[in-house]
Design an enzyme around this catalytic site. Sequence first.
Site, short mmCIF file in Angstrom:
data_model
loop_
_atom_site.label_atom_id
_atom_site.label_comp_id
_atom_site.label_asym_id
_atom_site.label_seq_id
_atom_site.Cartn_x
_atom_site.Cartn_y
_atom_site.Cartn_z
CE LYS A 148 -7.17 1.16 3.75
NZ LYS A 148 -5.90 1.56 4.40
CD GLU B 177 -2.31 1.23 2.95
OE1 GLU B 177 -1.72 0.69 3.91
OE2 GLU B 177 -3.42 1.78 3.08
CB CYS C 177 -3.99 -1.63 4.59
SG CYS C 177 -3.25 -1.67 6.23
N1 CDV Z 1 -3.12 1.39 6.59
C1 CDV Z 1 -4.07 0.78 7.33
O1 CDV Z 1 -5.18 0.57 6.87
N2 CDV Z 1 -3.74 0.44 8.60
C2 CDV Z 1 -4.66 -0.17 9.52
C3 CDV Z 1 -4.33 0.19 10.93
C4 CDV Z 1 -4.62 1.61 11.22
C5 CDV Z 1 -5.09 -0.66 11.91
C6 CDV Z 1 -4.66 -1.68 9.39
O2 CDV Z 1 -5.76 -2.26 9.34
O3 CDV Z 1 -3.61 -2.30 9.41
#
Ligand code: CDV
Length: 309
Positions: A124, A47, A169
């Site tokens: 996202k 990401e 993510c």
């Molecule tokens: N970049 C992200 O989406 N990070 C989130 C953190 C903030 C919990 C994740 O789900 O890893």
Amino acid sequence: MARIITVAAAQMGPIQRSDSKASVVARMLALMEKAHGMGANLIIYPELALTTFFPRWYFADRAEADLWFERSMPNSDVQPLFDRARALQMGMSFGYGEITPEGRHFNTSILVDDLGRTVGIYRKIHLPGHVEHDPQRTHQHLEKRYFEPGDLGFPVWRTMGGLFGMCICNDRRWPETYREMGLQGVEMVMLGFNTPSVNSQRASEAIEERMFHHRLSLQAGAYQNATWVVAVAKAGMEDGHHLMGGTLIVDPDGHIVAELPGEDDGVLVHACDLDATRFGKQTIFDFKRHRRIEHYGRITSQVGTIEPA
Ligand code: CDV
């Protein structure tokens, strides 16, 4: 008959705020060469692979963050990546901050096929964090300030001999992410992540616990949808903030088949048989035979929890 795609999960060590984009692209090119040498025909980067994880920085004037975004893709900064991937006949995916011509901001990943053609982008959907500066937190996570939620759903593309989808993510923690793609027959879910090793709202949470939730989410998503899942970290100490590693590949039975140790630039390669998704898709997770949508209404009609009286 096996349908093999040899995938390279290209973990990146930290990218400091002061690092030039040229230096980051040079690192990505070095990872690509290494992946090619290891037989990969698809490379996946994290990401926001081109920059530091800038949502940790608060800019009162939102527009000041625009310098972290890409106005077109490809562009002259990243063209060397596109050129080299095409020359090596390697598919490629990486994350970046996207500004559209209308000025909309997304946390985006692109998928390019092994002939150098853009297959599609994913924006996202599950944005974590907050909009305003929050002094209660150990660090800021301002994705909700700098991005709007993705508007493209969870597409799956038929390309490179298989069915591929992406998420980014925090999306990996949500079963809806995988099921949306599972219902399109996805055979490989690709995702990059930047996960702080500290929970900004619960400093006592150990990194082991965060790694457990990371693996749990990926393994459940893979198993319950009979798909490969490839998860790629940006890791290490970035601008004084630590991001956990955990680059790994999960097979369609939910097993972790490869995992990269450490927090530096590195490549994890695995030959994934897309036909290994068949058994799960045709038996316990044969959706057509077993799903009971008449009981799933709340999933799309309700956001928060409503407890019985
Ligand atoms: N970049 C992200 O989406 N990070 C989130 C953190 C903030 C919990 C994740 O789900 O890893």
